[in-house]
Design an enzyme around this catalytic site. Structure first.
Site, PDB file in Angstrom:
ATOM      1  CB  CYS A 103      45.963  97.611  98.802  1.00  0.00           C
ATOM      2  SG  CYS A 103      44.728  98.633  97.955  1.00  0.00           S
ATOM      3  CB  CYS A 120      45.320 101.182  93.422  1.00  0.00           C
ATOM      4  SG  CYS A 120      44.921 101.664  95.115  1.00  0.00           S
TER       5      CYS A 120
END
Length: 420
Positions: free
Chosen positions: A171, A351
């Protein structure tokens, strides 16, 4: 479900062995079972807790309670698998066997490697010892997001530093998310003007997909954040509240700078687990060497991989796993049946960049930064901060993770087709 093998029953064999019981391992097991319920599947996973890691950023921002981000592993492990409650120590790809930590071996017809990645806390001198006190924190460490939130609430003035290590990391937006949510809290509580906030990114850009950068830059300006590119955190002295950053110029020259702080949100460098990165299954960077589209190993047609261990060029996110699991399931079954692999993964990753409490820039993209939006722009324009994306992230995604993705319900995840 079976537990650890006994001395009398050490050498097991399963049609499919999956290494890893995280988001990737359990999702692909469920997708396989959905397609062929007769498959004999085993999962190798030592952890007793299963974590919804995308929620840790929200805990650090005071949005989620920590309890909602984890469940007992036994509650999410599928009942149709044989569960080996220990870690894998090596892969013998020539003889189709996995060796476990206790020395026992498990044979397989097809292997799925989904062990995640390793947080290399030792890659930053002093960081591991500093965590949890003197304002040093990291949402990447299990249980530490609560301390992040406490630190944010208690900070009324001074300097707050946020770091991002060299790519690849899981991430890639998470280091920024922590910064934006903290800054939003300080703005709402009228202390932002008393704070000096800086972002130190080992990379050269704010975000790797240019389409999303303008929206992020507007929040950098809104919060008055000082951007420092090619500035890598190399050491931390918690008691002295000092951090050293190594800045690299355009000619490759480096210079170390020591900076004092009142809060430091640090993110460690990351790498594949040792049994992968030091094996013949790894690429030059130490990650699992997979074909970008089929997610099959480049040299072993009965070995597949997905999730954070993959050496493919996609973002390492849970959303990527959602798209990868059906591809691996379909192609693995084709392999078992000696059929051509037709399912393709196009590098999708998502994201949700939490730029404030109530708004998110929902970045969705594939290989080469090509945008892959899931919704039409009238529902959600991913290049702008929207409330619709916040509703998805905060209200819907946790339930979709626990009750849809892990159960093999492939929501918006139909595999693409390989070109002939």
């Amino acid at each position: 479900m079976s537990s650890n093998p006994t001395e009398q029953d050490k050498n097991k064999h399963h049609t499919v062995v999956i290494v890893g019981g995280g988001a990737a391992g359990i999702s692909v097991a469920s997708s396989l079972h959905k397609r062929d319920s007769s498959l004999d599947i085993a999962i190798i996973e030592p952890a007793q807790k299963h974590h919804y890691q995308p929620g840790w950023t929200m805990v650090g921002g005071g949005i989620f309670n920590p309890e909602v981000t984890s469940k007992p592993m036994s509650s999410v492990m599928p009942g149709f698998v044989s569960w080996y409650k220990q870690s894998a120590s090596s892969v013998d790809e020539e003889n189709n066997r996995i060796t476990l930590a206790d020395g026992s071996r498990i044979g397989y017809q097809a292997l799925v490697l989904a062990p995640g990645l390793e947080l290399n806390w030792g890659g930053i001198d002093g960081l591991k010892e500093a965590l949890g006190s003197n304002g040093v924190t990291s949402n990447y460490q299990e249980g530490m997001a609560r301390y992040t939130w406490e630190t944010v609430q208690n900070l009324k003035s001074g300097r707050a530093l946020f770091s991002q290590p060299p790519m690849p990391i899981k991430c890639a937006g998470a280091p920024q998310k922590a910064m934006y949510l903290s800054s939003d809290y300080w703005l709402r509580n009228k202390v932002l003007n008393n704070l000096d906030i800086a972002f130190h990114n080992a990379g050269a850009v704010l975000f790797g997909v240019p389409d999303y950068v303008p929206a992020l830059e507007s929040y950098i300006e809104k919060y008055g954040i000082d951007l420092n590119f090619q500035s890598n955190l190399v050491s931390v002295n918690g008691p002295c509240r000092k951090a050293v950053f190594r800045r690299t110029d355009a000619d490759g020259n480096t210079e170390d700078r020591e900076i004092g702080f009142d809060m430091l949100h640090a993110v460690p460098p990351q790498r594949a687990p040792e049994f992968i990165r030091e094996s013949r299954l790894a690429n030059e960077g130490g990650w699992l060497d997979l074909e970008d589209d089929t997610l099959c190993h480049k040299r072993h047609t009965n070995i597949f991989g997905l999730g954070d261990v993959s050496g493919t060029g996609n973002a390492k996110t849970a959303a990527a796993v959602r798209k990868q699991a059906p591809v691996v399931a379909e192609n693995l079954i084709a392999c078992l049946r000696s059929q051509p692999m037709k399912a393709a993964y196009l590098g999708y990753g998502s994201c949700p960049l939490t730029v404030e409490n109530g708004r998110i820039v929902l970045a969705e993209f594939g290989y080469g930064g090509v945008l892959q939006p899931s919704f039409p722009t009238w529902v959600n324009d991913g290049t702008k901060a929207t409330r619709a994306a916040w509703f998805l992230k905060a209200k819907q995604l946790p339930a979709l993770y626990w009750h849809v993705m892990l159960k093999g319900h492939e929501w918006l995840a139909k595999p693409a087709r390989r070109s002939a």
